[in-house]
Design a protein around this motif. Structure first.
Motif, PDB file in Angstrom:
ATOM      1  N   MET A  53       2.731  -6.307 -15.142  1.00 48.48           N
ATOM      2  CA  MET A  53       1.454  -6.390 -14.450  1.00 48.48           C
ATOM      3  C   MET A  53       1.565  -7.093 -13.098  1.00 48.48           C
ATOM      4  O   MET A  53       0.833  -6.765 -12.170  1.00 48.48           O
ATOM      5  CB  MET A  53       0.413  -7.090 -15.330  1.00 48.48           C
ATOM      6  CG  MET A  53       0.073  -6.322 -16.599  1.00 48.48           C
ATOM      7  SD  MET A  53      -0.435  -4.616 -16.304  1.00 48.48           S
ATOM      8  CE  MET A  53      -1.978  -4.875 -15.489  1.00 48.48           C
ATOM      9  N   GLU A  54       2.491  -8.050 -12.962  1.00 46.35           N
ATOM     10  CA  GLU A  54       2.672  -8.737 -11.678  1.00 46.35           C
ATOM     11  C   GLU A  54       3.164  -7.761 -10.613  1.00 46.35           C
ATOM     12  O   GLU A  54       2.687  -7.779  -9.480  1.00 46.35           O
ATOM     13  CB  GLU A  54       3.649  -9.899 -11.827  1.00 46.35           C
ATOM     14  CG  GLU A  54       3.112 -11.033 -12.653  1.00 46.35           C
ATOM     15  CD  GLU A  54       4.132 -12.138 -12.853  1.00 46.35           C
ATOM     16  OE1 GLU A  54       5.166 -12.129 -12.163  1.00 46.35           O
ATOM     17  OE2 GLU A  54       3.875 -13.003 -13.692  1.00 46.35           O
ATOM     18  N   ALA A  55       4.113  -6.903 -10.977  1.00 51.65           N
ATOM     19  CA  ALA A  55       4.633  -5.925 -10.022  1.00 51.65           C
ATOM     20  C   ALA A  55       3.559  -4.892  -9.670  1.00 51.65           C
ATOM     21  O   ALA A  55       3.429  -4.500  -8.504  1.00 51.65           O
ATOM     22  CB  ALA A  55       5.869  -5.226 -10.589  1.00 51.65           C
ATOM     23  N   ILE A  56       2.781  -4.466 -10.651  1.00 53.00           N
ATOM     24  CA  ILE A  56       1.714  -3.499 -10.396  1.00 53.00           C
ATOM     25  C   ILE A  56       0.676  -4.120  -9.459  1.00 53.00           C
ATOM     26  O   ILE A  56       0.223  -3.476  -8.507  1.00 53.00           O
ATOM     27  CB  ILE A  56       1.073  -3.031 -11.715  1.00 53.00           C
ATOM     28  CG1 ILE A  56       2.069  -2.174 -12.500  1.00 53.00           C
ATOM     29  CG2 ILE A  56      -0.216  -2.260 -11.460  1.00 53.00           C
ATOM     30  CD1 ILE A  56       1.625  -1.820 -13.895  1.00 53.00           C
ATOM     31  N   LYS A  57       0.326  -5.366  -9.700  1.00 51.91           N
ATOM     32  CA  LYS A  57      -0.644  -6.069  -8.831  1.00 51.91           C
ATOM     33  C   LYS A  57      -0.101  -6.179  -7.409  1.00 51.91           C
ATOM     34  O   LYS A  57      -0.823  -5.954  -6.438  1.00 51.91           O
ATOM     35  CB  LYS A  57      -0.920  -7.460  -9.412  1.00 51.91           C
ATOM     36  CG  LYS A  57      -1.819  -8.325  -8.578  1.00 51.91           C
ATOM     37  CD  LYS A  57      -3.251  -8.148  -8.967  1.00 51.91           C
ATOM     38  CE  LYS A  57      -4.118  -9.199  -8.310  1.00 51.91           C
ATOM     39  NZ  LYS A  57      -4.818  -8.704  -7.156  1.00 51.91           N
ATOM     40  N   LYS A  58       1.195  -6.511  -7.274  1.00 50.44           N
ATOM     41  CA  LYS A  58       1.815  -6.625  -5.950  1.00 50.44           C
ATOM     42  C   LYS A  58       1.727  -5.294  -5.196  1.00 50.44           C
ATOM     43  O   LYS A  58       1.353  -5.261  -4.028  1.00 50.44           O
ATOM     44  CB  LYS A  58       3.282  -7.041  -6.088  1.00 50.44           C
ATOM     45  CG  LYS A  58       4.022  -7.142  -4.766  1.00 50.44           C
ATOM     46  CD  LYS A  58       5.495  -7.346  -4.984  1.00 50.44           C
ATOM     47  CE  LYS A  58       6.106  -5.982  -5.236  1.00 50.44           C
ATOM     48  NZ  LYS A  58       7.541  -5.915  -5.081  1.00 50.44           N
ATOM     49  N   TRP A  59       2.024  -4.192  -5.893  1.00 53.92           N
ATOM     50  CA  TRP A  59       2.001  -2.884  -5.235  1.00 53.92           C
ATOM     51  C   TRP A  59       0.578  -2.433  -4.898  1.00 53.92           C
ATOM     52  O   TRP A  59       0.342  -1.842  -3.855  1.00 53.92           O
ATOM     53  CB  TRP A  59       2.708  -1.841  -6.088  1.00 53.92           C
ATOM     54  CG  TRP A  59       4.190  -1.918  -5.930  1.00 53.92           C
ATOM     55  CD1 TRP A  59       5.085  -2.460  -6.798  1.00 53.92           C
ATOM     56  CD2 TRP A  59       4.946  -1.471  -4.801  1.00 53.92           C
ATOM     57  NE1 TRP A  59       6.349  -2.366  -6.285  1.00 53.92           N
ATOM     58  CE2 TRP A  59       6.299  -1.763  -5.061  1.00 53.92           C
ATOM     59  CE3 TRP A  59       4.618  -0.845  -3.603  1.00 53.92           C
ATOM     60  CZ2 TRP A  59       7.320  -1.445  -4.173  1.00 53.92           C
ATOM     61  CZ3 TRP A  59       5.630  -0.531  -2.721  1.00 53.92           C
ATOM     62  CH2 TRP A  59       6.954  -0.837  -3.005  1.00 53.92           C
ATOM     63  N   THR A  60      -0.378  -2.690  -5.784  1.00 53.88           N
ATOM     64  CA  THR A  60      -1.757  -2.283  -5.487  1.00 53.88           C
ATOM     65  C   THR A  60      -2.331  -3.113  -4.343  1.00 53.88           C
ATOM     66  O   THR A  60      -3.134  -2.615  -3.559  1.00 53.88           O
ATOM     67  CB  THR A  60      -2.663  -2.380  -6.720  1.00 53.88           C
ATOM     68  OG1 THR A  60      -2.582  -3.680  -7.276  1.00 53.88           O
ATOM     69  CG2 THR A  60      -2.275  -1.344  -7.767  1.00 53.88           C
ATOM     70  N   ASP A  61      -1.907  -4.381  -4.243  1.00 53.65           N
ATOM     71  CA  ASP A  61      -2.352  -5.214  -3.125  1.00 53.65           C
ATOM     72  C   ASP A  61      -1.809  -4.719  -1.794  1.00 53.65           C
ATOM     73  O   ASP A  61      -2.434  -4.931  -0.751  1.00 53.65           O
ATOM     74  CB  ASP A  61      -1.944  -6.673  -3.336  1.00 53.65           C
ATOM     75  CG  ASP A  61      -2.752  -7.350  -4.437  1.00 53.65           C
ATOM     76  OD1 ASP A  61      -3.789  -6.790  -4.837  1.00 53.65           O
ATOM     77  OD2 ASP A  61      -2.334  -8.435  -4.888  1.00 53.65           O
ATOM     78  N   THR A  62      -0.639  -4.071  -1.815  1.00 52.03           N
ATOM     79  CA  THR A  62      -0.062  -3.536  -0.579  1.00 52.03           C
ATOM     80  C   THR A  62      -0.529  -2.115  -0.295  1.00 52.03           C
ATOM     81  O   THR A  62      -0.069  -1.504   0.658  1.00 52.03           O
ATOM     82  CB  THR A  62       1.482  -3.574  -0.618  1.00 52.03           C
ATOM     83  OG1 THR A  62       1.933  -2.807  -1.727  1.00 52.03           O
ATOM     84  CG2 THR A  62       1.986  -4.989  -0.700  1.00 52.03           C
ATOM     85  N   GLY A  63      -1.414  -1.570  -1.129  1.00 52.11           N
ATOM     86  CA  GLY A  63      -2.027  -0.286  -0.826  1.00 52.11           C
ATOM     87  C   GLY A  63      -1.606   0.883  -1.691  1.00 52.11           C
ATOM     88  O   GLY A  63      -2.001   2.017  -1.428  1.00 52.11           O
TER      89      GLY A  63
END
Length: 80
Positions: A53-63
């Motif tokens: 979930m941390e990696a998914i959050k990082k990617w969604t935050d970058t667009g």
């Protein structure tokens, strides 16, 4: 580059196994990916869903956009 978080199919015929990957939206479904952020095995009983979930959050935050099926899997994994 437009990125998307979606499923990448693996496994043999009639026994699917999916990797949840971040990839360029212009690549084909089983093409090159940027990062693997989880997996989904629908053949087990119960279904196995493992997501970072941390990696998914990082990617969604970058667009990065999330596909409909991956959004459903995120919702299911957060319930458990």
């Amino acid at each position: 580059m437009a990125t998307v978080i979606r499923l990448q199919r693996g496994g043999r015929k009639k026994r699917p196994f999916y990797a949840v990957v971040v990839m360029d939206s212009r690549n084909r479904r089983d093409g090159a990916f940027i990062e693997k952020v989880g997996y989904f095995d629908p053949c087990k009983d119960p279904e196995v869903i493992e997501l970072d979930m941390e990696a998914i959050k990082k990617w969604t935050d970058t667009g990065a956009q999330v596909s409909d099926r991956v959004a459903y899997l995120i919702k299911q994994s957060s319930k458990a």
